[in-house]
Design an enzyme around this catalytic site. Sequence first.
Site, PDB file in Angstrom:
ATOM      1  N   LYS A  70       0.900  -1.286  -0.132  1.00  0.00           N
ATOM      2  CA  LYS A  70       0.051  -0.048  -0.047  1.00  0.00           C
ATOM      3  C   LYS A  70       0.967   1.341   0.119  1.00  0.00           C
ATOM      4  O   LYS A  70       2.025   1.141   0.541  1.00  0.00           O
ATOM      5  CB  LYS A  70      -0.878   0.258   1.300  1.00  0.00           C
TER       6      LYS A  70
HETATM    7  N1  GLU Z   1      -7.135   0.342  -3.531  1.00  0.00           N
HETATM    8  C1  GLU Z   1      -7.944  -0.952  -3.725  1.00  0.00           C
HETATM    9  C2  GLU Z   1      -7.988  -1.777  -2.435  1.00  0.00           C
HETATM   10  O1  GLU Z   1      -7.996  -1.142  -1.527  1.00  0.00           O
HETATM   11  C3  GLU Z   1      -7.647  -1.792  -4.957  1.00  0.00           C
HETATM   12  C4  GLU Z   1      -6.021  -2.004  -4.992  1.00  0.00           C
HETATM   13  C5  GLU Z   1      -5.474  -2.747  -6.410  1.00  0.00           C
HETATM   14  O2  GLU Z   1      -6.215  -2.555  -7.412  1.00  0.00           O
HETATM   15  O3  GLU Z   1      -4.571  -3.120  -6.202  1.00  0.00           O
HETATM   16  O4  GLU Z   1      -8.402  -3.053  -2.733  1.00  0.00           O
END
Ligand code: GLU
Length: 423
Positions: A113
């Site tokens: 993240k």
């Molecule tokens: N931000 C989204 C999540 O928290 C998508 C993450 C992604 O597509 O890698 O799942």
Amino acid sequence: MEVGGMCEHKVSLFENVIKQMEVARPYLPNVEDDLFEVLKYPKETLIMHLSVRMDDGKVKVFSAYRSHHNNALGPYKGGVRYHPQVTLDDVMALSVLMTWKCAVVGLPYGGGKGGIACNPKEMSQGELERLSRAYALAVSRFVGVDYDIPAPDVNTNPQIMAWFLDTYEKVKGWSEPGVYTGKPMVLGGSEGRKDATSRGGAYVTREAMKVFGIKEGATCAIQGFGNVGSFAHKLYKELLGLKVIAVSDIGGGVYNPNGFDHDKLLKVLNETGTVANYPDGDKISNEELLELNVDILVPAAIENVITEENAPRIKAKLISELANGPVTPEADKILFDKGVICLPDILTNAGGVTVSYFEWIQNRTGHYWPIQKIYEELDRMMTNAFLAVYEVHRKYNIDMRTAAYVLAIGKVAEATKVRGIWP
Ligand code: GLU
């Protein structure tokens, strides 16, 4: 500026995620204590301070992060959020959640993240582009198509992914579209990525309605009207036949027992900045929305909105978590005791990363899928994930979040163990 981004007044999301893991611990007797300890912490995190030239000619410094939690099942995967209050603690916690999320759905990914402490709503397009490119440059040695694959999250979008990708490719000197997902279609983005989180949530909620006995025509309230919340308003009505009687965003909410017109909501949001100004209905606060007497509650905004303070007053039968971390561990316990079913974030909002996975496959094979195939595959994966979590929930008589954690931690622990701890 907060160096390192630690922010004391906030509830620690990282601590909450560790608490959730601890709740699942007794149901994982095959995972040794030392291995369980390994699984709690991100393997590596990058803290950056990005210098950006603002439109007024001055240079501003932004704290930014990227966290790599675990890559036993595959490369790190997860979004990048732009938010004034984002901290290292949040980003670390969210990277842990990504590991469990990918494992629950069965994606060949670990968890990562990223985040930048900034307020994109107060920045010009030029400032946003320079900040985004500064971030992409700083993380260019920390991401890769087989290493770490970022994507959109809160306040980030396909345009920002385009700047990220362009910066990465210019630094490397070759084309590598699969390193970022959630891109514009013209740069290799996938059909169906925009509404994927909400659609995946609808599929999971559909399966939950079957087993927990909630019928079409049931009422629903949605907190948050960003990308995820607005598509949830459309799809929970269209695909599940729910009656959405309240919506809100950061500016407040609106209640109408007869529901809302989707296009009109979007128009009001675009013209006035908040859905709270929707003309037909009563104004309500975000707090009131959460406590409404509805069948299904959909938190689709940010973390820690249902806490031990308001959990006793929640009246919904089912909570469909489209946000990451909206319910605290203390609230979880209260809800479980009250008989409220909570469909956890790591299952319910996994549709976004699942279609990111489809995008990554398409980029790597150069073969692009029609929208129907995206919907079918997403439905199959989300339904299977729901059924797997439901089975664990039934087996141990535990809440759905703990069941999802048991499933995910078990898988990642097995992969970590069979690899061995090395060096
Ligand atoms: N931000 C989204 C999540 O928290 C998508 C993450 C992604 O597509 O890698 O799942």
